[in-house]
Design a protein around this motif. Structure first.
Motif, PDB file in Angstrom:
ATOM      1  N   ALA A 116       0.851  -1.193   0.000  1.00  0.00           N
ATOM      2  CA  ALA A 116       0.000   0.000   0.000  1.00  0.00           C
ATOM      3  C   ALA A 116       0.878   1.231   0.000  1.00  0.00           C
ATOM      4  O   ALA A 116       2.073   1.187   0.330  1.00  0.00           O
ATOM      5  CB  ALA A 116      -0.909  -0.001   1.225  1.00  0.00           C
ATOM      6  N   TRP A 117       0.269   2.355  -0.399  1.00  0.00           N
ATOM      7  CA  TRP A 117       0.943   3.641  -0.284  1.00  0.00           C
ATOM      8  C   TRP A 117       0.883   4.106   1.167  1.00  0.00           C
ATOM      9  O   TRP A 117      -0.093   3.847   1.873  1.00  0.00           O
ATOM     10  CB  TRP A 117       0.280   4.682  -1.175  1.00  0.00           C
ATOM     11  N   ILE A 118       1.897   4.814   1.616  1.00  0.00           N
ATOM     12  CA  ILE A 118       1.898   5.404   2.947  1.00  0.00           C
ATOM     13  C   ILE A 118       1.393   6.832   2.821  1.00  0.00           C
ATOM     14  O   ILE A 118       1.952   7.643   2.075  1.00  0.00           O
ATOM     15  CB  ILE A 118       3.311   5.393   3.555  1.00  0.00           C
ATOM     16  N   ASP A 119       0.321   7.120   3.529  1.00  0.00           N
ATOM     17  CA  ASP A 119      -0.288   8.461   3.467  1.00  0.00           C
ATOM     18  C   ASP A 119       0.599   9.437   4.236  1.00  0.00           C
ATOM     19  O   ASP A 119       0.665   9.403   5.464  1.00  0.00           O
ATOM     20  CB  ASP A 119      -1.690   8.414   4.064  1.00  0.00           C
ATOM     21  N   THR A 120       1.302  10.289   3.499  1.00  0.00           N
ATOM     22  CA  THR A 120       2.235  11.228   4.125  1.00  0.00           C
ATOM     23  C   THR A 120       1.918  12.643   3.668  1.00  0.00           C
ATOM     24  O   THR A 120       1.622  12.879   2.499  1.00  0.00           O
ATOM     25  CB  THR A 120       3.690  10.895   3.753  1.00  0.00           C
ATOM     26  N   ALA A 121       2.009  13.577   4.611  1.00  0.00           N
ATOM     27  CA  ALA A 121       1.839  14.992   4.262  1.00  0.00           C
ATOM     28  C   ALA A 121       3.030  15.446   3.426  1.00  0.00           C
ATOM     29  O   ALA A 121       4.127  14.908   3.535  1.00  0.00           O
ATOM     30  CB  ALA A 121       1.714  15.831   5.528  1.00  0.00           C
ATOM     31  N   GLY A 122       2.811  16.432   2.577  1.00  0.00           N
ATOM     32  CA  GLY A 122       3.877  16.902   1.687  1.00  0.00           C
ATOM     33  C   GLY A 122       4.048  18.403   1.730  1.00  0.00           C
ATOM     34  O   GLY A 122       3.132  19.142   2.101  1.00  0.00           O
ATOM     35  N   GLY A 123       5.231  18.846   1.346  1.00  0.00           N
ATOM     36  CA  GLY A 123       5.529  20.266   1.242  1.00  0.00           C
ATOM     37  C   GLY A 123       5.968  20.628  -0.160  1.00  0.00           C
ATOM     38  O   GLY A 123       5.950  19.800  -1.076  1.00  0.00           O
ATOM     39  N   LEU A 124       6.383  21.873  -0.350  1.00  0.00           N
ATOM     40  CA  LEU A 124       6.807  22.349  -1.664  1.00  0.00           C
ATOM     41  C   LEU A 124       8.132  21.712  -2.064  1.00  0.00           C
ATOM     42  O   LEU A 124       8.915  21.284  -1.213  1.00  0.00           O
ATOM     43  CB  LEU A 124       6.961  23.869  -1.635  1.00  0.00           C
ATOM     44  N   PRO A 125       8.411  21.633  -3.378  1.00  0.00           N
ATOM     45  CA  PRO A 125       9.733  21.159  -3.806  1.00  0.00           C
ATOM     46  C   PRO A 125      10.853  22.003  -3.208  1.00  0.00           C
ATOM     47  O   PRO A 125      10.656  23.172  -2.853  1.00  0.00           O
ATOM     48  CB  PRO A 125       9.679  21.308  -5.336  1.00  0.00           C
ATOM     49  N   LEU A 126      12.020  21.413  -3.101  1.00  0.00           N
ATOM     50  CA  LEU A 126      13.177  22.135  -2.566  1.00  0.00           C
ATOM     51  C   LEU A 126      13.494  23.335  -3.452  1.00  0.00           C
ATOM     52  O   LEU A 126      13.486  23.239  -4.673  1.00  0.00           O
ATOM     53  CB  LEU A 126      14.389  21.213  -2.502  1.00  0.00           C
ATOM     54  N   GLY A 127      13.780  24.459  -2.815  1.00  0.00           N
ATOM     55  CA  GLY A 127      14.107  25.676  -3.547  1.00  0.00           C
ATOM     56  C   GLY A 127      12.972  26.661  -3.622  1.00  0.00           C
ATOM     57  O   GLY A 127      13.182  27.815  -3.995  1.00  0.00           O
TER      58      GLY A 127
END
Length: 682
Positions: free
Chosen positions: A450-461
């Motif tokens: 399964a996919w792990i439900d993880t919060a995300g942020g903007l790409p680096l930079g």
């Protein structure tokens, strides 16, 4: 200024439908009189004196032969006479005939070409039915077919191998009317094989290869820079007597042509052709073969440059990737990198694993924007930055935030995506931070995936509108015998419609081998048939084993503080004093208590509920204390100006003055404010 006799001559030529031209070889400027421009169908105000403009008026298939004939005249310092067609306004064609004489300077170098040009339409029309003209037309069609076939074959050739395959193809061999072909390239004073067709191996090795000073055909034309045309077996034996025994292997060959491949004045190789039943080479045939060799040389030069740059870039990228992975008790770790196929530019995909004190590990996979040397260089810089911030003992979100700020402040316009996982193999506690990257996948001990439900942020930079680089953390537990998959998007990208690569990846992960090493190969090979290997892929598999590592645990205290329980703050201070004494950090007592009170008080004033104070020695040296206060508000603390009469507003000022570093970490359900206090300040 034109003399009176010159004007009379020009008038006479014009009366007979002829014009004159003067070509300055050094500057490349071509001058026509009005009669010459009329033959070419060019009005005086349109003519700019450029050879490129002249070439645009000529028929594409005839241009290479014309250029080759003129270049030969320049090299020999002689004259030329040739026919070619020009495209008139309205798209009609006109046959022209031009004659030119090369004028050399005092050093024998060509400086000018003087000549005449005339309308040859009626002349050729009058003899259009003769055998000579029919043969000329047939030859032109054949020459055009050869040029077209070669250009088409070389259009998609990128590497030296691509060019060699196109040059030695059976199709081109038939177009040239040859029986065999061999291609050799210059390499450290020798001729090395690059490809052949219809030749015995020992013939290629003994006849076409060797040092430049050896009397062999390809070495001969490379050394002299001049083509060799042989029209009988006797002539061949006379020129290369040592090769007499080998002629028996090609009993039907009666002629041969050897042509140097010269680019920008330097020989880069040569081609050799043999013919069955041929007794001579016409001037047109020699011109075509010379033009063919020029085209091949230009393609080879581009391919050699590409191969050299790609080898350099690939070497740079390989050097940037970690050469070995750390051994981590309790973890099986496997990585793979697969470049795009067919070979393309170098990419910025990378993987890494950083072993921390206490047996913990930081696993990273990332992808820098672009496919060039810059992408590889930026990738190397990001690896170094991530290592540095991880070694300093920062939390995962802070590592990512500082790396993003590093990229934003660097002298590049590239962005990058990244996923970072901090794992404690002893407990399975796993903290994941994503910066615009694909989510991780998990294979459970029972072969579920399964996919792990993880919060995300903007790409680096990239920076958020608030000016911060903020990345939320997602905390999960990696069970024993579970396998974590981190990868770049090349494993999923496809141009094939109708393929659900997300589902296919999970199925491939679920059904693959148990051990990470064969599982990595299984994922790469299976998904490649789906994606077509259109992008680079970096892949990291991390399997937590049932082995319990014996690494020493990092000491830590955690205390809850409630605004409804005044005694909880006093309890936290007593607990902190005791811990500092046990950790041999008692000299930090006053500073640690002051900053702990400032951080917790600030959190209690601006949030509702309970806050948590955590204290632990930083794992890099155990001589630095890290304080962390966690609350349920996502609003970052703000630094405010405080007057002498103010009773508040000095908290962050004190933190900045007394701590060597501090920051804010988003946690999805709130934030954590942390600071580092060294035992000895610099």
């Amino acid at each position: 200024m034109i003399s009176e006799s010159g004007r009379v001559a020009q008038t006479a030529l014009s009366a007979n439908g002829m014009g004159v031209f003067l070509w300055d070889v050094n500057t490349g400027v071509m001058r026509y009189n009005d009669a010459g421009l009329a033959v070419m169908g060019i009005s005086p105000h349109e003519w700019d004196g450029r050879l490129e403009t002249l070439g645009e008026r000529m028929v594409d298939t005839e241009l290479p032969a014309v250029q080759a004939r003129v270049e030969r005249a320049l090299a020999d310092g002689t004259s030329f006479s040739l026919y070619f067609r020009v495209r008139l306004p309205g798209n009609s064609l006109r046959w022209t005939h031009t004659q030119g004489r090369v004028v050399s300077d005092g050093q024998g170098r060509p400086s000018r070409v003087i000549g005449i040009i005339r309308d040859a339409s009626q002349e050729l029309l009058a003899v259009d039915q003769t055998e000579q003209v029919r043969k000329a037309r047939s030859d032109r069609r054949r020459q055009a077919a050869i040029a077209g076939s070669l250009n088409e074959a070389l259009a998609g050739a990128v590497t030296v191998s691509d060019v060699a395959q196109a040059v030695t193809s059976t199709e081109l061999l038939h177009q040239l009317g040859a029986a065999t072909i061999a291609l050799g390239l210059v390499d450290d004073g020798r001729v090395v094989p690059a490809g052949s067709n219809n030749l015995p191996d020992n013939w290629v090795q003994n006849v076409h290869l060797g040092r430049f000073d050896e009397p062999l055909p390809l070495s001969d034309v490379i050394r002299t820079g001049e083509p060799v045309f042989i029209t009988s077996r006797e002539q061949y034996i006379e020129k290369y007597p040592a090769l007499r025994p080998l002629l028996a292997q090609i009993p039907d060959a009666t002629a041969a042509a050897y042509l140097p491949l010269i680019a920008h004045g330097s020989p880069i190789g040569a081609i050799g052709l043999s013919y069955n039943g041929k007794a001579h080479f016409t001037q047109d045939e020699q011109t075509v073969l010379t033009a063919v060799s020029t085209t091949i040389a230009q393609s080879l030069q581009r391919a050699l440059l590409y191969d050299s740059e790609h080898e350099l870039a690939s070497g740079l990228q390989a050097a940037m990737l970690p050469q070995t992975m750390p051994h981590v008790p309790g973890v099986d770790l496997t990585v793979r990198y697969r470049p795009a196929h067919p070979p393309g530019d170098v990419g910025g995909d990378w993987y890494d694993a950083i072993l921390l004190p206490g047996g913990q590990i930081v696993a990273v996979v990332g992808d820098v924007e672009g496919h060039d040397v810059t992408a590889a260089a930026v990738m190397g810089q990001l690896r170094i930055a991530l290592h540095a911030y991880a070694d300093e003992g920062h939390p995962p979100a802070t590592i990512m935030a500082r790396t993003s700020a590093f990229l934003a402040e660097s002298d590049t316009d590239r962005l990058a995506t990244c996923i970072l996982v901090h794992l404690d193999p002893a407990t399975g506690r796993m903290v994941t931070v994503r910066a615009g990257h694909t989510p991780p996948a998990l294979r459970r001990p029972g072969n579920g995936a399964a996919w792990i439900d993880t919060a995300g942020g903007l790409p680096l930079g990239l920076t958020e509108p608030t000016g911060f680089h903020t990345y939320p953390e997602t905390e999960t537990t990696l069970e024993p015998d579970a396998t974590l998959l981190l990868y770049t998007d090349g494993l999923l990208e496809t141009r094939t419609a109708g393929i659900d690569t997300d589902t296919r990846l999970l199925n491939t992960l679920r059904t693959g081998p148990q051990d990470p090493d064969p599982l990595a190969d299984h994922l790469i090979n299976t998904m490649a048939t789906c994606t077509g290997e259109e992008d680079d892929v970096a892949l990291l598999l991390l399997r937590r084993t049932t082995h319990k590592p014996t690494a020493t645990r990092t000491p830590r205290i955690t205390v809850s503080i409630s605004r409804n329980n005044p005694d909880s703050l006093h309890t936290a201070r007593r607990t902190l004093r005791t811990a500092l004494r046990q950790w041999s950090l008692e000299p930090l007592r006053d500073t640690a208590e002051l900053l702990a009170c400032e951080l917790t008080t600030n959190a209690l004033l601006h949030t509702h509920g309970t806050v948590t104070l955590t204290a632990t020695p930083v794992e890099t040296d155990r001589r630095t204390l890290r304080l962390t206060v966690t609350d349920t508000s996502s609003a970052p603390p703000r630094r405010r100006s405080a007057t002498e009469q103010s009773t508040s507003g000095r908290g962050l000022v004190l933190v900045e003055e007394l701590a060597t570093a501090w920051g804010v970490t988003a946690r999805g359900n709130g934030k954590a404010v942390w600071c580092d206090i060294p035992l000895v300040r610099d």
